[in-house]
Design a protein around this motif. Sequence first.
Motif, short mmCIF file in Angstrom:
data_model
loop_
_atom_site.label_atom_id
_atom_site.label_comp_id
_atom_site.label_asym_id
_atom_site.label_seq_id
_atom_site.Cartn_x
_atom_site.Cartn_y
_atom_site.Cartn_z
N ASN A 161 -9.38 -10.23 3.33
CA ASN A 161 -9.33 -11.51 2.61
C ASN A 161 -8.20 -11.57 1.60
O ASN A 161 -8.06 -12.53 0.84
N ARG A 162 -7.37 -10.50 1.58
CA ARG A 162 -6.17 -10.42 0.74
C ARG A 162 -6.49 -10.56 -0.75
O ARG A 162 -5.75 -11.22 -1.49
N LEU A 163 -7.60 -9.95 -1.13
CA LEU A 163 -7.90 -9.89 -2.56
C LEU A 163 -6.81 -9.09 -3.27
O LEU A 163 -6.46 -9.38 -4.42
N TRP A 164 -6.30 -8.07 -2.57
CA TRP A 164 -5.16 -7.30 -3.06
C TRP A 164 -4.06 -7.38 -2.01
O TRP A 164 -4.32 -7.30 -0.82
N LYS A 165 -2.85 -7.52 -2.44
CA LYS A 165 -1.71 -7.63 -1.53
C LYS A 165 -1.09 -6.25 -1.28
O LYS A 165 -1.33 -5.31 -2.03
N VAL A 166 -0.29 -6.18 -0.21
CA VAL A 166 0.41 -4.94 0.11
C VAL A 166 1.29 -4.53 -1.06
O VAL A 166 2.05 -5.34 -1.61
N GLY A 167 1.16 -3.28 -1.47
CA GLY A 167 1.92 -2.76 -2.59
C GLY A 167 1.17 -2.82 -3.91
O GLY A 167 1.58 -2.19 -4.88
N GLN A 168 0.09 -3.59 -3.93
CA GLN A 168 -0.65 -3.76 -5.18
C GLN A 168 -1.56 -2.56 -5.44
O GLN A 168 -2.11 -1.95 -4.54
N LYS A 169 -1.69 -2.24 -6.71
CA LYS A 169 -2.55 -1.15 -7.14
C LYS A 169 -3.98 -1.66 -7.32
O LYS A 169 -4.20 -2.70 -7.92
N LEU A 170 -4.94 -0.90 -6.78
CA LEU A 170 -6.35 -1.26 -6.93
C LEU A 170 -6.84 -0.92 -8.33
O LEU A 170 -6.21 -0.12 -9.02
N PRO A 171 -7.97 -1.50 -8.72
CA PRO A 171 -8.58 -1.08 -9.99
C PRO A 171 -8.87 0.42 -9.95
O PRO A 171 -8.89 1.05 -8.89
N SER A 172 -9.13 1.00 -11.09
CA SER A 172 -9.38 2.44 -11.19
C SER A 172 -10.68 2.81 -10.47
O SER A 172 -11.52 1.95 -10.18
N GLU A 173 -10.82 4.10 -10.17
CA GLU A 173 -12.07 4.59 -9.56
C GLU A 173 -13.27 4.19 -10.40
O GLU A 173 -14.30 3.77 -9.86
#
Length: 246
Positions: free
Chosen positions: A17-29
């Motif tokens: 659903n592209r909540l995050w885009k390619v290259g984007q950093k996810l939230p922390s663990e």
Amino acid sequence: MAFYQNIKQEIERMLENRLWKVGQKLPSEYELANYFDVSRETLRSAIRLLEKEGKLLVKHGVGIFVIKPLTVIPSRLEILQSIGKMIKLAGLEEGEDKIIIKEEECAPDWADALRVPVGSPVKKMERFRYAEGEVIVCSINIIPHHIVGKAFEIEATNPSLFQLLEEKHGVVIARSDTELRVPSRSDPYVQHLQGDKAEDTPVLLMKQLHYDERNSEVLYSYDYMRNDVFRFWVRRERHLNGGGSA
């Protein structure tokens, strides 16, 4: 299904659903574990699977990043599939199916693979599978008699050997060791596949030892497949941690 696999699927849906885009950093663990209301170890198990599948990149001490998804490749050798499914993946509709089942004494090479005594009874099933009027696969399947008994037979309504073993005999094929070979032109099964075609019609042989869920040897098979019909792929990965350059 293990709970971490549910978390993996949830993250996959977010990626789709592209909540995050390619290259984007996810939230922390810590943030992700709180969001999913799971332990950090459960979250790490899900992340490891996604990293293994080439959907996320984990940089220790830096973070987790979305990466460009790999292209889907058909007929991956590391995925164990029935011959019927492989025929469908080749874009063909299976037609005639000739099956011959005999009881024989176990030959030395079969006995060594299946860990049964030489000369003990086995069921030998020869199967010739057709598409568009031509034979495209010749399979020889060897099954110890004590696994399937005298009543072993395969019906037109149940064409999958894997499915038959599971439903009628309680044997679930879980994994296999597979060796790829180029068989001799003098091999009668090669000649049967080539038929009236040119002798250089390529044929591949897959020698496979199949195991059940407890890693017991239950099925030994030779699958002769026309290489002008089937193509096989392996996605190879370089182990970067601790390895030197080639």
